[in-house]
Design an enzyme around this catalytic site. Structure first.
Site, PDB file in Angstrom:
ATOM      1  N   ARG A 119       0.845  -1.206   0.000  1.00 26.21           N
ATOM      2  CA  ARG A 119       0.000   0.000   0.000  1.00 26.21           C
ATOM      3  C   ARG A 119       0.874   1.247   0.000  1.00 26.21           C
ATOM      4  NH1 ARG A 119      -5.353  -1.613   3.426  1.00 26.21           N
ATOM      5  NH2 ARG A 119      -6.625  -0.774   1.763  1.00 26.21           N
ATOM      6  N   GLN A 124      -1.377   3.086  -5.475  1.00 26.34           N
ATOM      7  CA  GLN A 124      -2.749   3.470  -5.074  1.00 26.34           C
ATOM      8  C   GLN A 124      -3.800   3.101  -6.107  1.00 26.34           C
ATOM      9  OE1 GLN A 124      -2.757   7.563  -3.852  1.00 26.34           O
ATOM     10  NE2 GLN A 124      -2.402   7.027  -1.711  1.00 26.34           N
ATOM     11  N   ASP A 127      -5.072  -0.454  -5.724  1.00 24.11           N
ATOM     12  CA  ASP A 127      -5.469  -0.861  -4.373  1.00 24.11           C
ATOM     13  C   ASP A 127      -6.918  -1.353  -4.348  1.00 24.11           C
ATOM     14  OD1 ASP A 127      -5.978  -1.177  -1.708  1.00 24.11           O
ATOM     15  OD2 ASP A 127      -5.172   0.764  -1.095  1.00 24.11           O
ATOM     16  N   SER A 130      -8.884  -1.185  -1.030  1.00 22.10           N
ATOM     17  CA  SER A 130      -9.544   0.110  -0.788  1.00 22.10           C
ATOM     18  C   SER A 130     -10.777   0.283  -1.668  1.00 22.10           C
ATOM     19  CB  SER A 130      -8.569   1.267  -1.050  1.00 22.10           C
ATOM     20  OG  SER A 130      -7.609   1.320  -0.031  1.00 22.10           O
ATOM     21  N   TYR A 226      -1.367  -0.455   9.085  1.00 24.88           N
ATOM     22  CA  TYR A 226      -2.445  -1.277   9.646  1.00 24.88           C
ATOM     23  C   TYR A 226      -2.406  -1.239  11.173  1.00 24.88           C
ATOM     24  CZ  TYR A 226      -3.191  -3.361   5.063  1.00 24.88           C
ATOM     25  OH  TYR A 226      -3.486  -3.559   3.746  1.00 24.88           O
TER      26      TYR A 226
HETATM   27  P1  NAD Z   1      -8.496  -2.875   7.756  1.00 24.55           P
HETATM   28  O1  NAD Z   1      -9.649  -3.291   6.918  1.00 24.55           O
HETATM   29  O2  NAD Z   1      -7.357  -3.818   7.985  1.00 24.55           O
HETATM   30  O3  NAD Z   1      -9.043  -2.444   9.200  1.00 24.55           O
HETATM   31  C1  NAD Z   1     -10.136  -1.557   9.337  1.00 24.55           C
HETATM   32  C2  NAD Z   1      -9.885  -0.643  10.517  1.00 24.55           C
HETATM   33  O4  NAD Z   1     -10.028  -1.365  11.751  1.00 24.55           O
HETATM   34  C3  NAD Z   1      -8.486  -0.016  10.556  1.00 24.55           C
HETATM   35  O5  NAD Z   1      -8.618   1.388  10.517  1.00 24.55           O
HETATM   36  C4  NAD Z   1      -7.918  -0.509  11.872  1.00 24.55           C
HETATM   37  O6  NAD Z   1      -7.076   0.452  12.504  1.00 24.55           O
HETATM   38  C5  NAD Z   1      -9.176  -0.745  12.695  1.00 24.55           C
HETATM   39  N1  NAD Z   1      -9.011  -1.598  13.880  1.00 24.55           N
HETATM   40  C6  NAD Z   1      -8.266  -2.727  14.047  1.00 24.55           C
HETATM   41  N2  NAD Z   1      -8.387  -3.197  15.316  1.00 24.55           N
HETATM   42  C7  NAD Z   1      -9.253  -2.381  15.960  1.00 24.55           C
HETATM   43  C8  NAD Z   1      -9.789  -2.344  17.260  1.00 24.55           C
HETATM   44  N3  NAD Z   1      -9.447  -3.265  18.174  1.00 24.55           N
HETATM   45  N4  NAD Z   1     -10.638  -1.355  17.584  1.00 24.55           N
HETATM   46  C9  NAD Z   1     -10.982  -0.411  16.670  1.00 24.55           C
HETATM   47  N5  NAD Z   1     -10.514  -0.379  15.423  1.00 24.55           N
HETATM   48  C10 NAD Z   1      -9.652  -1.355  15.061  1.00 24.55           C
HETATM   49  O7  NAD Z   1      -7.860  -1.534   7.240  1.00 24.55           O
HETATM   50  P2  NAD Z   1      -7.954  -0.814   5.823  1.00 24.55           P
HETATM   51  O8  NAD Z   1      -9.154   0.026   5.795  1.00 24.55           O
HETATM   52  O9  NAD Z   1      -7.747  -1.791   4.736  1.00 24.55           O
HETATM   53  O10 NAD Z   1      -6.670   0.106   5.861  1.00 24.55           O
HETATM   54  C11 NAD Z   1      -6.112   0.581   7.049  1.00 24.55           C
HETATM   55  C12 NAD Z   1      -5.105   1.638   6.739  1.00 24.55           C
HETATM   56  O11 NAD Z   1      -4.134   1.216   5.753  1.00 24.55           O
HETATM   57  C13 NAD Z   1      -5.636   2.871   6.099  1.00 24.55           C
HETATM   58  O12 NAD Z   1      -6.475   3.633   6.810  1.00 24.55           O
HETATM   59  C14 NAD Z   1      -4.319   3.522   5.722  1.00 24.55           C
HETATM   60  O13 NAD Z   1      -3.654   4.058   6.799  1.00 24.55           O
HETATM   61  C15 NAD Z   1      -3.588   2.365   5.173  1.00 24.55           C
HETATM   62  N6  NAD Z   1      -3.765   2.471   3.739  1.00 24.55           N
HETATM   63  C16 NAD Z   1      -2.767   3.040   3.022  1.00 24.55           C
HETATM   64  C17 NAD Z   1      -2.917   3.211   1.648  1.00 24.55           C
HETATM   65  C18 NAD Z   1      -1.829   3.852   0.836  1.00 24.55           C
HETATM   66  O14 NAD Z   1      -1.937   3.908  -0.340  1.00 24.55           O
HETATM   67  N7  NAD Z   1      -0.785   4.331   1.437  1.00 24.55           N
HETATM   68  C19 NAD Z   1      -4.069   2.798   1.018  1.00 24.55           C
HETATM   69  C20 NAD Z   1      -5.074   2.221   1.765  1.00 24.55           C
HETATM   70  C21 NAD Z   1      -4.896   2.055   3.115  1.00 24.55           C
END
Ligand code: NAD
Length: 381
Positions: A119, A124, A127, A130, A226
């Site tokens: 990621r 992007q 992805d 996302s 993550y």
């Molecule tokens: P995910 O589906 O793995 O998790 C969903 C959410 O659950 C996350 O925000 C995580 O922090 C939260 N979570 C986990 N345990 C928890 C708990 N015990 N209580 C409450 N919340 C909890 O995550 P996702 O949506 O696929 O992506 C997470 C992060 O990855 C993004 O927000 C971002 O920071 C990163 N990301 C980066 C890019 C990039 O291009 N750089 C793109 C997409 C996502």
């Protein structure tokens, strides 16, 4: 290069890995696209649209390409139809589905998992986690609105004033943020919680209130942006503190996840008992064990007069746009795999190609997939 796209065989899967708009672009780049008849039908793309865009629509074509693009992991039967040396692209669940990785390695397939694409900024446009989570979060908010026997917005009417619904979103990653944005547009009052403090600002900018839980938890962000898995004690404190917050809500949309693990348990039965009668919980984590103790994947239950909804594969419930976004993600990844003449060229020095690769030369090469398949990982020697 010949790219082929099968009709998805998994029950309930309505998406397709390419759409006519993308076929047109790929064809003009010299890629020959073959597609199974009816592959796009459930995403409302009839065969004629693919043919007009330059694809060959023919029976049995879907798994015959030098590169095969799919949405769902291939079934054992589908793997049996892939020739040695085929390049497969799709969601392969590398961290949890060791059997598929093993079967792909044994079949000599070079596979790339959309979930494993690093990621990083350059990736992007590829992805798919996302793009599909965006669909899931949007649908989850609509389900909550639909299933709640109350309005989301505040209404001032001749028959009296209606207070807006209070909705709590747990987990503010891609799906959670989209659920917040969608529920806000419908007029609900939003609050949200996540263990990663980086999302506080994003939650605020969408007009939701960040819920501060006084549980002595520092930022729980780990590698790749993550969340890390919380300790048992941290989880226990979190569940108890959340029960107090959940009590005042009309609805909860939970999306919390930690890659490759069971979803964290955030909503205990006591919290459900304390909700107002008629409230709703939409548990987007249902398929990985559920954020709510009472969730059953694929079912809607009523417990303690609270509706608990555990939807499966929400992106497939909006197949047109989910397929369009996914097809663009695949197209972007293919952009790294095809040279200027339209020939396949895999550059394993590229961190995106190397990071997304699950099997190659008869071996599982992805560390997480090795672990899932019970093969010795590099760290174990
Ligand atoms: P995910 O589906 O793995 O998790 C969903 C959410 O659950 C996350 O925000 C995580 O922090 C939260 N979570 C986990 N345990 C928890 C708990 N015990 N209580 C409450 N919340 C909890 O995550 P996702 O949506 O696929 O992506 C997470 C992060 O990855 C993004 O927000 C971002 O920071 C990163 N990301 C980066 C890019 C990039 O291009 N750089 C793109 C997409 C996502």
């Amino acid at each position: 290069m010949k790219l082929s796209v099968p009709k998805e065989a998994a029950a309930g899967e309505r998406r397709v890995a390419t759409v006519p708009e993308v076929v047109k672009k790929l064809s003009s780049d010299g890629v020959e696209v073959h597609i199974d008849p009816g592959a796009g039908e459930e995403a409302h793309h009839p065969d004629g649209q693919y043919a007009d865009a330059g694809a060959k629509v023919e029976g049995g074509a879907g798994l015959s390409g030098q590169v095969v693009a799919k949405v769902q992991p291939p079934s054992p039967e589908e793997i049996g139809q892939l020739s040695e040396g085929t390049v497969l692209i799709g969601f392969l669940q590398p961290l949890t589905n060791g059997d598929t990785a093993k079967a792909l390695a044994d079949a000599g397939v070079t596979s790339f998992a959309m979930e494993a694409i690093p990621r990083i900024t350059r990736a992007q446009s590829m992805d798919a986690l996302s793009s599909q989570a965006t669909v899931g979060g949007y649908r989850a908010a609509l389900i909550a609105a639909q299933e709640l026997g109350r309005f989301f917005p505040m209404l001032t009417t001749a028959a009296g004033t209606i207070r807006p619904a209070k909705i709590l979103v747990l987990g503010a990653g891609v799906a959670g943020l989209q659920a917040i944005a969608t529920a806000r547009r419908l007029g609900a009052v939003l609050s949200a919680f996540d263990v990663r403090s980086a999302v506080k600002e994003q939650i605020g900018s969408l007009g939701a209130k960040f819920v501060e839980l006084d549980i002595g938890l520092e930022d729980a962000e780990s590698a790749g942006g993550y969340a890390r898995a919380l300790t048992d004690e941290e989880q226990q404190r979190q569940r108890e503190a959340l029960a107090d917050v959940i009590e005042g809500m009309d609805g909860v949309i939970s999306t919390a996840a930690v890659p490759g693990r069971r979803a964290p348990l955030l909503i205990i039965e006591d919290a459900v008992k304390r909700m107002k009668p008629g409230s709703v919980i939409v548990d987007l984590a249902a398929e990985t064990g559920g954020n709510c103790e009472l969730t059953e994947s694929g079912k809607t239950l009523v417990k303690h007069d609270v509706k608990i909804i555990g939807p499966e594969n929400l992106p497939a419930s909006m197949p047109d746009h989910a397929s369009q976004l996914y097809a663009k993600n695949v197209q972007s990844l293919l952009g790294l795999m095809v040279d200027e003449e339209g020939a396949l060229h895999l550059n394993f020095d590229d961190e995106i190609i190397a990071g997304a690769c699950i099997t190659r030369d008869g071996e599982i090469v992805h560390e997480g997939a090795k672990k899932a398949a019970g093969v010795a990982t590099e760290s174990e020697g």
